[in-house]
Design an enzyme around this catalytic site. Structure first.
Site, PDB file in Angstrom:
ATOM      1  N   GLY A 150      18.047 -16.356   4.239  1.00 46.55           N
ATOM      2  CA  GLY A 150      18.228 -17.810   4.221  1.00 46.55           C
ATOM      3  C   GLY A 150      19.673 -18.180   4.488  1.00 46.55           C
ATOM      4  O   GLY A 150      20.449 -17.351   4.974  1.00 46.55           O
ATOM      5  N   ASN A 151      20.041 -19.403   4.180  1.00 43.34           N
ATOM      6  CA  ASN A 151      21.436 -19.821   4.324  1.00 43.34           C
ATOM      7  C   ASN A 151      21.731 -20.891   3.273  1.00 43.34           C
ATOM      8  O   ASN A 151      20.850 -21.300   2.532  1.00 43.34           O
ATOM      9  CB  ASN A 151      21.708 -20.311   5.756  1.00 43.34           C
ATOM     10  CG  ASN A 151      20.831 -21.479   6.123  1.00 43.34           C
ATOM     11  OD1 ASN A 151      20.944 -22.554   5.547  1.00 43.34           O
ATOM     12  ND2 ASN A 151      19.913 -21.273   7.075  1.00 43.34           N
ATOM     13  N   TYR A 152      22.976 -21.321   3.236  1.00 42.57           N
ATOM     14  CA  TYR A 152      23.421 -22.205   2.145  1.00 42.57           C
ATOM     15  C   TYR A 152      23.124 -23.684   2.372  1.00 42.57           C
ATOM     16  O   TYR A 152      23.582 -24.521   1.608  1.00 42.57           O
ATOM     17  CB  TYR A 152      24.929 -22.058   1.937  1.00 42.57           C
ATOM     18  CG  TYR A 152      25.338 -20.726   1.351  1.00 42.57           C
ATOM     19  CD1 TYR A 152      24.881 -20.333   0.101  1.00 42.57           C
ATOM     20  CD2 TYR A 152      26.186 -19.876   2.052  1.00 42.57           C
ATOM     21  CE1 TYR A 152      25.259 -19.118  -0.444  1.00 42.57           C
ATOM     22  CE2 TYR A 152      26.578 -18.660   1.514  1.00 42.57           C
ATOM     23  CZ  TYR A 152      26.109 -18.283   0.269  1.00 42.57           C
ATOM     24  OH  TYR A 152      26.481 -17.090  -0.273  1.00 42.57           O
ATOM     25  N   SER A 153      22.393 -24.044   3.411  1.00 42.63           N
ATOM     26  CA  SER A 153      22.154 -25.473   3.665  1.00 42.63           C
ATOM     27  C   SER A 153      21.483 -26.130   2.446  1.00 42.63           C
ATOM     28  O   SER A 153      20.481 -25.631   1.930  1.00 42.63           O
ATOM     29  CB  SER A 153      21.263 -25.636   4.895  1.00 42.63           C
ATOM     30  OG  SER A 153      20.875 -26.983   5.003  1.00 42.63           O
TER      31      SER A 153
ATOM     32  N   ALA B 142      19.304 -26.141   9.270  1.00 46.84           N
ATOM     33  CA  ALA B 142      19.979 -24.884   9.587  1.00 46.84           C
ATOM     34  C   ALA B 142      18.871 -23.839   9.730  1.00 46.84           C
ATOM     35  O   ALA B 142      18.463 -23.202   8.752  1.00 46.84           O
ATOM     36  CB  ALA B 142      20.940 -24.521   8.475  1.00 46.84           C
TER      37      ALA B 142
END
Ligand code: CTP
Length: 401
Positions: free
Chosen positions: A207-210, A274
Site C-alpha cells: 500500500g502507500n501512505y495516502s 495513489a
C-alpha cells in the site's frame, strides 16, 4: 443575502438561545426573517426576544386564538427562499424524516419548496443513536444540508458531539449557498481517492501512505457546487461523506473496474488516488509462513492498469480529465510528462520537498500545469481551500467548453 426570505425554525433544545444570534446575523446581512417555534422551543427562549430580533411576529400556532387569523403553512413554504431549522432536536429530525406534521414548523417544512438547512443539537447519546443518525442521513439524501453538530461540553455536562454549530457557522453555510452559484449543477463528477491495497496474502498488502483527505475535500467541494459526485475510494479512515455516492474498493483492479463503469456518464473525472503501479502476480490464500531455511523471499509483481491513462484514451471531447502527480524530484518535468501521456486537461503537482504537502497532512501546496505549458503556483493551504482552487480551475475549463 440581501432581500432573501428566510424561515428560521426553532425547536425545543437548550441551543435555542443561540438562535437569537443566528437571527441577528441574517438581519444584519439584509435578509427578511420569519421565525417559527415549536411549543417546546418557547420553554427555552421567549417569542418576544425572537420577534424583536427578526422584526416579525413569531409563529407557533396554526391560527391566532384571539382573532382567528390563519397562519398558512403553504404560504410560508412558498414565501421562503430557505428554511433553516436550528436547533433541530432528535424529535423534530425524526418527524421531518417521517413526514409527521403535528405543528406549524413541520407543516411548513412539508410545504416548503426551498432549500432546507438543519443544525442538529442534542445530547451525545441521542446524537449517536442509529435512529438519529439514520434520520440525518435520510434528510441529507433528500437534498437538505446538515450543518453538523460540534463536539464539546454539552448541557448535560457530558462531553461529546451534539452541540449545535455556532450561529456564524450556520449563517455562513446558508450565505455560501446563496453566494456561490450552483456552478456545477447537472455535472456528473467521478473522483478517485486514497490508496489501493494489493494483497500479498490474507494479512499483508502493498500500500502507500495516502490518507484520502485531498480526494474527499474535492468531493465535498464539487458537491457544494451542485455536482453529482461518485467517489471511488481506497481504504481510508475518513467517515463516508453525506450526499456523495461512495464506492469503496481495495485494489487497483477494483478501482479500475469502478472507474470504467462510471466514466461513460461522467462529465469530469478527477484522478486523485495513489494507485499502486504493481500488484503481486499471485495472492496466497493462506498466510505466507517464514521460510525454515531463512532464505530471501521474492514477491513477483506485475503492473496494474493505469486508470488515468485508460480514461485519457477513452475521453470524449466533452469530458474533462484531471490528474495528480506526487513527485520527489524533477517535479515539473515529470508532471508535464504525465499530463501528456495520460491526456489530462491539467495535472495537479505536489512535491514531497514542500513542507506540509502530500500524504497525511491537512494542508497541501500545489502547482497546476496546463496543456499550454502554463504553470500556476499556489501557497500552502488547507486541503479544503486547495480543493476550492482546483475546482475553480475546473470551472474555467467547463465554461470554455
Ligand atoms: N494513476 C492511475 N492509475 C495508476 C497510477 C496512477 O489512475 N495505476 C493516476 C493517479 O491517480 C494520478 C496520476 O495517475 O492522477 C499520476 O499518478 P502517479 O502515481 O504520480 O504517477 P504514475 O503514472 O504512477 O507514475 P510514477 O509512479 O512512475 O511516478
Amino acid at each position: 443575502m440581501k432581500g432573501k426570505k428566510i424561515i428560521i425554525g426553532v425547536t425545543g433544545g437548550i441551543a435555542a438561545y443561540k438562535t437569537a444570534h443566528l437571527i441577528r446575523e441574517f438581519i444584519k446581512a439584509g435578509a427578511e426573517v420569519k421565525v417559527l417555534m415549536t411549543e417546546a422551543a418557547k420553554e427555552f427562549i421567549t417569542p418576544l426576544t425572537l420577534a424583536t430580533l427578526s422584526k416579525n411576529p413569531v409563529l407557533t400556532d396554526f391560527f391566532n386564538a384571539e382573532n382567528g387569523d390563519w397562519n398558512s403553512h403553504v404560504d410560508l413554504g412558498l414565501w421562503a427562499d430557505a428554511m433553516v431549522i436550528a436547533p433541530a432536536t432528535a424529535n423534530t429530525l425524526a418527524k421531518m424524516n417521517h413526514g409527521i406534521a403535528d405543528n406549524l414548523l413541520l407543516t411548513s417544512y412539508l410545504s416548503a419548496k426551498c432549500p432546507i438547512f438543519f443544525a442538529p443539537a442534542m445530547d451525545l447519546d441521542m446524537y449517536q443513536h442509529p435512529a438519529t443518525q439514520q434520520n440525518i442521513t435520510n434528510l441529507i439524501n433528500r437534498g437538505h444540508t446538515c450543518i453538523d453538530a460540534d463536539s464539546g461540553e454539552l448541557a448535560s455536562g457530558l462531553i461529546g458531539k451534539g452541540r449545535m454549530a455556532e450561529p456564524i457557522v450556520i449563517f455562513n453555510e446558508v450565505n455560501f449557498f446563496f453566494s456561490k452559484t450552483q456552478s456545477l449543477a447537472g455535472k456528473n463528477i467521478l473522483i478517485t481517492a486514497g490508496p489501493t491495497h494489493e494483497l500479498i496474502d490474507p494479512v499483508r498488502f502493498i500500500g502507500n501512505y495516502s490518507s484520502g483527505k485531498m480526494g474527499y475535500a474535492l468531493a465535498e467541494e464539487c458537491k457544494k457546487r451542485g455536482a453529482e459526485v461518485i467517489l471511488v475510494s481506497g481504504p481510508v479512515s475518513i467517515e463516508k461523506p453525506n450526499g456523495i455516492t461512495t464506492i469503496n474498493i481495495t485494489s487497483a483492479k477494483e478501482m479500475f473496474d469502478a472507474c470504467m463503469h462510471y466514466f461513460p456518464k461522467t462529465d469530469i473525472a478527477i484522478m486523485n488516488a495513489a494507485v499502486a503501479d504493481y500488484t503481486p502476480v499471485r495472492t496466497s490464500d493462506k498466510k505466507i509462513k517464514r521460510k525454515a531455511d531463512d532464505n530471501d523471499l521474492y514477491i513477483e509483481l506485475k503492473p496494474t492498469k493505469d486508470i488515468a491513462a485508460e480514461l485519457g484514451n477513452l475521453k470524449k471531447e466533452s469530458q474533462i480529465l484531471i490528474g495528480f502527480a506526487l513527485e520527489t524530484d524533477n517535479e515539473e518535468k515529470n508532471a508535464a510528462g504525465k499530463l501528456e501521456k495520460k491526456k489530462l486537461d491539467f495535472v495537479v503537482l505536489n512535491s514531497l520537498q514542500d513542507k506540509g504537502a502530500g500524504f497525511g497532512h491537512n494542508t497541501n501546496k500545489i502547482s497546476i500545469l496546463f496543456k499550454d505549458n502554463n504553470i500556476k503556483k499556489f501557497e500552502l493551504k488547507s486541503k479544503a481551500e486547495v480543493a476550492i482552487d482546483i475546482v475553480d480551475e475546473i470551472e474555467k475549463i467547463v465554461s470554455d467548453k
